[in-house]
Design an enzyme around this catalytic site. Structure first.
Site, PDB file in Angstrom:
ATOM      1  NE  ARG A  59       0.630   1.473   4.348  1.00  0.00           N
ATOM      2  CZ  ARG A  59       1.902   1.801   4.333  1.00  0.00           C
ATOM      3  NH1 ARG A  59       2.492   2.127   3.211  1.00  0.00           N
ATOM      4  NH2 ARG A  59       2.617   1.792   5.447  1.00  0.00           N
TER       5      ARG A  59
ATOM      6  CD  GLU B 147       2.101   8.052   6.680  1.00  0.00           C
ATOM      7  OE1 GLU B 147       1.552   6.955   6.910  1.00  0.00           O
ATOM      8  OE2 GLU B 147       2.188   8.534   5.542  1.00  0.00           O
ATOM      9  CG  HIS B 148       3.374   7.459  12.697  1.00  0.00           C
ATOM     10  ND1 HIS B 148       4.145   6.641  13.480  1.00  0.00           N
ATOM     11  CD2 HIS B 148       4.035   7.582  11.530  1.00  0.00           C
ATOM     12  CE1 HIS B 148       5.247   6.297  12.817  1.00  0.00           C
ATOM     13  NE2 HIS B 148       5.206   6.856  11.623  1.00  0.00           N
TER      14      HIS B 148
ATOM     15  CB  SER C 270       2.598  -1.993   3.560  1.00  0.00           C
ATOM     16  OG  SER C 270       1.967  -2.708   4.546  1.00  0.00           O
ATOM     17  CB  SER C 271       7.269  -5.548   1.750  1.00  0.00           C
ATOM     18  OG  SER C 271       8.140  -5.160   2.791  1.00  0.00           O
TER      19      SER C 271
ATOM     20  CG  ASP D  22      -2.254   3.212  11.893  1.00  0.00           C
ATOM     21  OD1 ASP D  22      -1.423   3.805  12.604  1.00  0.00           O
ATOM     22  OD2 ASP D  22      -1.954   2.245  11.149  1.00  0.00           O
TER      23      ASP D  22
ATOM     24  CE  LYS E 174       6.635  -0.593   9.894  1.00  0.00           C
ATOM     25  NZ  LYS E 174       5.824  -1.739   9.589  1.00  0.00           N
TER      26      LYS E 174
ATOM     27  N   GLY F 196       8.670   1.536   2.977  1.00  0.00           N
ATOM     28  CA  GLY F 196       7.428   2.141   3.462  1.00  0.00           C
ATOM     29  C   GLY F 196       6.203   1.794   2.629  1.00  0.00           C
TER      30      GLY F 196
ATOM     31  CG  ASP G 275       0.653  -0.892   7.103  1.00  0.00           C
ATOM     32  OD1 ASP G 275       0.234   0.238   6.807  1.00  0.00           O
ATOM     33  OD2 ASP G 275       1.714  -1.090   7.705  1.00  0.00           O
TER      34      ASP G 275
HETATM   35  C1  GLA Z   1       3.516   1.597   9.545  1.00  0.00           C
HETATM   36  C2  GLA Z   1       2.487   0.902  10.427  1.00  0.00           C
HETATM   37  C3  GLA Z   1       1.110   1.518  10.198  1.00  0.00           C
HETATM   38  C4  GLA Z   1       1.124   3.027  10.337  1.00  0.00           C
HETATM   39  C5  GLA Z   1       2.254   3.623   9.487  1.00  0.00           C
HETATM   40  C6  GLA Z   1       2.413   5.087   9.700  1.00  0.00           C
HETATM   41  O1  GLA Z   1       3.291   1.312   8.210  1.00  0.00           O
HETATM   42  O2  GLA Z   1       2.455  -0.476  10.164  1.00  0.00           O
HETATM   43  O3  GLA Z   1       0.185   0.921  11.082  1.00  0.00           O
HETATM   44  O4  GLA Z   1       1.230   3.392  11.673  1.00  0.00           O
HETATM   45  O5  GLA Z   1       3.502   2.999   9.755  1.00  0.00           O
HETATM   46  O6  GLA Z   1       1.278   5.786   9.298  1.00  0.00           O
END
Ligand code: GLA
Length: 446
Positions: free
Chosen positions: A27, A33-34, A131-132, A36, A220, A129, A176
């Site tokens: 995605r 951002e942050h 979301s793999s 969620d 991460k 960033g 994500d």
């Molecule tokens: C990562 C986390 C998400 C979100 C983003 C920042 O992708 O997995 O849940 O917090 O960072 O928006």
């Protein structure tokens, strides 16, 4: 980054015929951002890059997983008990996370889950960033469900997967996993949390989303995990301080996340929450001040341990930027809310301006940018992007840019000249376009 999809040759890797294939997208987030994990909204879309798993079910409780990359490395484990983790950073932990999430909810002891043989592949770029990791977590859960012929509800599964991913150590929210499962072609997703609600918003046809890699890796599994978790902790402490402030002013204070203040019994608007944050929180707090304000050292240390900091000797040196962090969270939520209205009116220029503001807020208040991301954003704004900002967890990774269709070629050429031409990269590996894509798909073979 290449969008060419290689089919997995399941038979030659495992010696068996495949029964199903699962594809689960990455995605890109356009705004929010942050927010969620603070219970506030986001505006991402699924992209046309996927984690792909091909598999077959097994008669026993074993799971064998081959990586299509990494010389077909194979890992085997059992579903009989809690699945033990591999060392931090190993790709198999994402597979295990998804499966543990399914096992934890499996209440029918008389009908235990069968195992499976799986081959994992995919083309979602890692550590940028996009979301793999969640794409793989969700694909693994879907593979286990499919191997057992279990049907599922996408919303419930997305909520479950958000919690399941904590298995790998990051304390993310649910954006994500929800995007991965609920993506809708042509649409951004306006997502709210606790409980999860998804409202698709059409991306106007006049614009294209261009993603640019800063070439700074933010895995991460490595240093970015601590950086990410520190932001989550700062928000948690900010909520605790806010609670104290409300108690002190004899106002209802029993809430967990900032977003709860929009519901019963407060019903605060985002603007009211913004004012409250300004009144109640200082920009930064030293460790000792936080402990004094909240009248507990044990609880603060326990939270830090819980977010994988594990180095008590260093806690005394930590600083928590609670007021600044919450300022970003609430202003980004306001931007998401306005964006949805603007997109409904197809006002892409005003939407782009909000993306630009979102970047400034992530850079200055949430402090998750880096010089390379800032340079990319400044160049993009100069070369005609309607909006440009970092996307995802930050600390490296990609920017997301909104560009009029008619300007895309020129924009990409200029970005190449300004940012990539001096570097040894192939342009298709660092800059790419994706339409908003559908969520995860399962195909079974008779
Ligand atoms: C990562 C986390 C998400 C979100 C983003 C920042 O992708 O997995 O849940 O917090 O960072 O928006």
């Amino acid at each position: 980054m290449s969008q060419n999809r290689k089919e997995i040759d399941f038979h030659s890797i495992t010696g068996f015929a495949e029964e199903f294939t699962v594809r689960s997208p990455g995605r890109v987030n356009l705004l929010g951002e942050h927010t969620d994990y603070n219970g506030l909204p986001v505006l991402p879309m699924a992209i046309d890059f996927h984690a792909t798993i091909t598999g077959r079910s097994r008669p026993d409780r074993q799971v064998r997983v081959w990586a299509d990359q990494f010389d077909h490395e194979m890992v085997e484990f059992s579903l009989d008990s809690t699945i033990p983790k591999h060392p931090q950073g190993h790709w198999i932990n994402y597979v295990k996370a998804g499966m543990q999430g399914i096992l934890d909810e499996q209440t029918d002891a008389t009908n235990p889950l069968r195992g499976c043989d799986l081959v994992v592949a995919g083309n979602v770029p890692q550590g940028v960033g996009l979301s793999s990791s969640s794409a793989l977590v969700v694909a693994s859960a879907l593979a286990l469900l499919q191997a057992n012929q279990i049907s599922f509800d996408r919303i419930a599964l997305a909520e479950r997967m958000a919690a399941a991913e904590h298995y790998v150590g990051t304390r993310g929210g649910g954006m994500d996993q929800a995007t991965c499962l609920l993506g809708k072609k042509g649409h951004l997703l306006n997502i709210d949390f606790f409980p999860l609600r998804v409202n698709p918003v059409r991306l106007p046809d006049s614009v294209t989303v261009v993603i640019c890699d800063s070439l700074v890796r933010a895995r991460k599994t490595e240093n970015a995990l601590q950086a990410y978790n520190l932001r989550a902790v700062e928000c948690r402490f900010a909520a605790m301080l806010l609670k104290k402030y409300l108690e002190h002013h004899q106002r209802p204070s029993n809430f967990q996340r900032l977003g709860d203040l929009t519901g019963e019994p407060w019903h605060y608007t985002y603007t009211e929450i913004e004012t409250l944050i300004r009144e109640a929180l200082a920009d930064e707090y030293e460790y000792e001040t936080i402990c004094a304000e909240l009248k507990t050292i044990e609880k603060i240390n326990a939270i830090l341990d819980d977010y994988s900091f594990n180095n008590t000797a260093e806690y005394g040196k930590m600083v928590f930027a609670c007021g600044k962090r919450f300022r970003h969270i609430i202003t980004d939520s306001i931007r998401v809310e306005r964006s949805v209205e603007l997109l409904e009116k197809k006002d892409v220029e005003a939407f782009g301006r909000l993306m630009n503001e979102g970047h400034a807020s992530a850079r200055d208040d949430f402090e998750i940018s880096c010089p390379e991301l800032n340079r990319l954003v400044e160049s993009a704004q100069e070369f005609g992007a309607l909006g440009s900002r970092l996307t995802g967890a930050g600390f490296g990774g990609c920017t997301v840019n909104l560009v009029y269709n008619r300007n895309v070629d020129g924009f990409m050429k200029k970005m190449d000249g300004a940012f990539y031409s001096q570097k040894k990269v192939r342009i298709e590996d660092v800059m790419f376009i994706s339409e908003p894509a559908n969520g995860a798909e399962i195909r079974s073979f008779p």
